[in-house]
Write an enzyme that holds these catalytic residues in place. Structure first.
Site, PDB file in Angstrom:
ATOM      1  N   ASP A 142      32.896  70.612  50.560  1.00 25.09           N
ATOM      2  CA  ASP A 142      31.908  71.349  49.767  1.00 25.09           C
ATOM      3  C   ASP A 142      32.537  71.807  48.451  1.00 25.09           C
ATOM      4  O   ASP A 142      33.749  71.725  48.261  1.00 25.09           O
ATOM      5  CB  ASP A 142      31.346  72.543  50.548  1.00 25.09           C
ATOM      6  CG  ASP A 142      32.414  73.288  51.345  1.00 25.09           C
ATOM      7  OD1 ASP A 142      33.554  73.404  50.852  1.00 25.09           O
ATOM      8  OD2 ASP A 142      32.117  73.747  52.454  1.00 25.09           O
ATOM      9  N   GLU A 195      24.217  76.849  56.495  1.00 24.09           N
ATOM     10  CA  GLU A 195      23.939  78.133  57.115  1.00 24.09           C
ATOM     11  C   GLU A 195      22.929  77.966  58.257  1.00 24.09           C
ATOM     12  O   GLU A 195      22.291  76.923  58.401  1.00 24.09           O
ATOM     13  CB  GLU A 195      23.385  79.111  56.069  1.00 24.09           C
ATOM     14  CG  GLU A 195      24.326  79.383  54.902  1.00 24.09           C
ATOM     15  CD  GLU A 195      25.500  80.281  55.261  1.00 24.09           C
ATOM     16  OE1 GLU A 195      25.608  80.688  56.436  1.00 24.09           O
ATOM     17  OE2 GLU A 195      26.321  80.576  54.366  1.00 24.09           O
ATOM     18  N   ASP A 236      28.653  83.050  62.016  1.00 23.85           N
ATOM     19  CA  ASP A 236      27.257  82.772  62.352  1.00 23.85           C
ATOM     20  C   ASP A 236      27.048  81.323  62.788  1.00 23.85           C
ATOM     21  O   ASP A 236      25.921  80.866  62.940  1.00 23.85           O
ATOM     22  CB  ASP A 236      26.336  83.097  61.168  1.00 23.85           C
ATOM     23  CG  ASP A 236      26.691  82.320  59.910  1.00 23.85           C
ATOM     24  OD1 ASP A 236      27.630  81.496  59.951  1.00 23.85           O
ATOM     25  OD2 ASP A 236      26.030  82.531  58.876  1.00 23.85           O
ATOM     26  N   HIS A 274      28.053  78.563  61.078  1.00 23.34           N
ATOM     27  CA  HIS A 274      27.863  77.562  60.026  1.00 23.34           C
ATOM     28  C   HIS A 274      29.097  76.668  59.896  1.00 23.34           C
ATOM     29  O   HIS A 274      30.219  77.079  60.199  1.00 23.34           O
ATOM     30  CB  HIS A 274      27.524  78.221  58.683  1.00 23.34           C
ATOM     31  CG  HIS A 274      28.673  78.886  57.990  1.00 23.34           C
ATOM     32  ND1 HIS A 274      28.856  80.250  57.971  1.00 23.34           N
ATOM     33  CD2 HIS A 274      29.704  78.376  57.264  1.00 23.34           C
ATOM     34  CE1 HIS A 274      29.928  80.547  57.269  1.00 23.34           C
ATOM     35  NE2 HIS A 274      30.476  79.417  56.835  1.00 23.34           N
TER      36      HIS A 274
END
Length: 261
Positions: free
Chosen positions: A67, A143, A136, A138
């Site tokens: 990314d 996300e 979380d 991800h």
């Protein structure tokens, strides 16, 4: 998926670095997908030590980025391209000509996303993709509630992520970009081998949801359950919420040594 429980982050880094070394021994021009952040640093450190000792040759190895921030010049010290150059390429002695990543500074961001997906395909695909995981669930910047079929695309950073990342920008959240380009979950799943490394108690809930929970977009990493060759390497703290931890320990302790991970 295979779950390997290791004593600590250093042991996890050494295990994954050994898998990378064996891959490069079989396929010297393998394309390794790498991630930023503190979690994978023990992997890069262990692999660099192998290079220095002559145990592995990375002369033909290729590196692919997971990314990138949108809007930062490639030479900005906090662009992920720059971070990977400092933390991966330079320690391994790999030149930028062996590196591929998305153009976060492109005027046509969507075009840059599509071009990167194509570049990975044209390169023959990623042989081993190293992943971290967020609290979380991800992976990359996919996300919760990201499509499990998503391709490389632009994503908006949450306010909490920008606050967390402000430490890399002199503590000034206004310097942290609002958007990133990330490989989508569908793109990530095309790698031949996925290796997720998680350490620390803060990742325990996410690891349990990834490994033992349902495949669901609310936990993007759970998509690894759909992959034919996915390995989750966790330290004792990150494994603390796994109901099947004893089974995972037993299966790894009794697998044939030649299988590796």
């Amino acid at each position: 998926m295979e779950v390997v429980i290791v004593p600590d982050a250093k042991a996890g880094g050494e295990l994954i670095a050994e898998a990378m070394a064996k891959l490069l021994g079989r396929k010297p021009g393998a394309l390794l997908g790498v991630a930023t952040g503190s979690t994978p640093l023990p992997v890069y450190e262990a692999l660099a030590a192998k290079v220095r000792s002559g145990a592995v040759d990375v002369g033909k190895a290729r590196i692919a980025q997971l990314d990138e921030y949108v809007g930062l010049p490639a030479d900005h010290p906090e662009s992920y391209r720059s971070v990977l150059r400092r933390e991966v390429l330079e320690p391994l002695g790999i030149g930028m000509e062996q590196f591929t990543g998305p153009d976060g500074a492109a005027e046509d961001v969507q075009g840059a996303c599509e071009a990167y997906d194509k570049a990975l395909s044209d390169a023959g695909g990623v042989d081993l993709q190293l992943l971290g995981i967020g609290t979380d669930g991800h992976i990359g910047f996919n996300e919760p509630c990201s499509s499990l079929a998503s391709r490389t695309r632009i994503k908006t950073l949450t306010e909490q992520t920008r606050i967390d990342n402000a430490r890399f920008f002199d503590g000034d959240i206004d310097q942290v970009p609002h958007h990133v380009i990330t490989q989508g979950i569908g793109t990530i799943l095309e790698a031949r081998h996925l290796v997720l490394l998680a350490t620390g108690e803060g990742k325990a809930d996410a690891v349990a949801a990834t490994v033992e929970g349902p495949v669901a977009a609310v936990c993007p990493a759970s998509a690894l359950q759909l992959h034919p060759h996915a390995t989750v390497v966790v330290d004792e703290a990150a494994a603390s919420k796994l109901k099947l931890a004893d089974y995972f320990r037993h299966t790894y302790a009794n697998k044939p040594a030649w299988q590796g991970i």
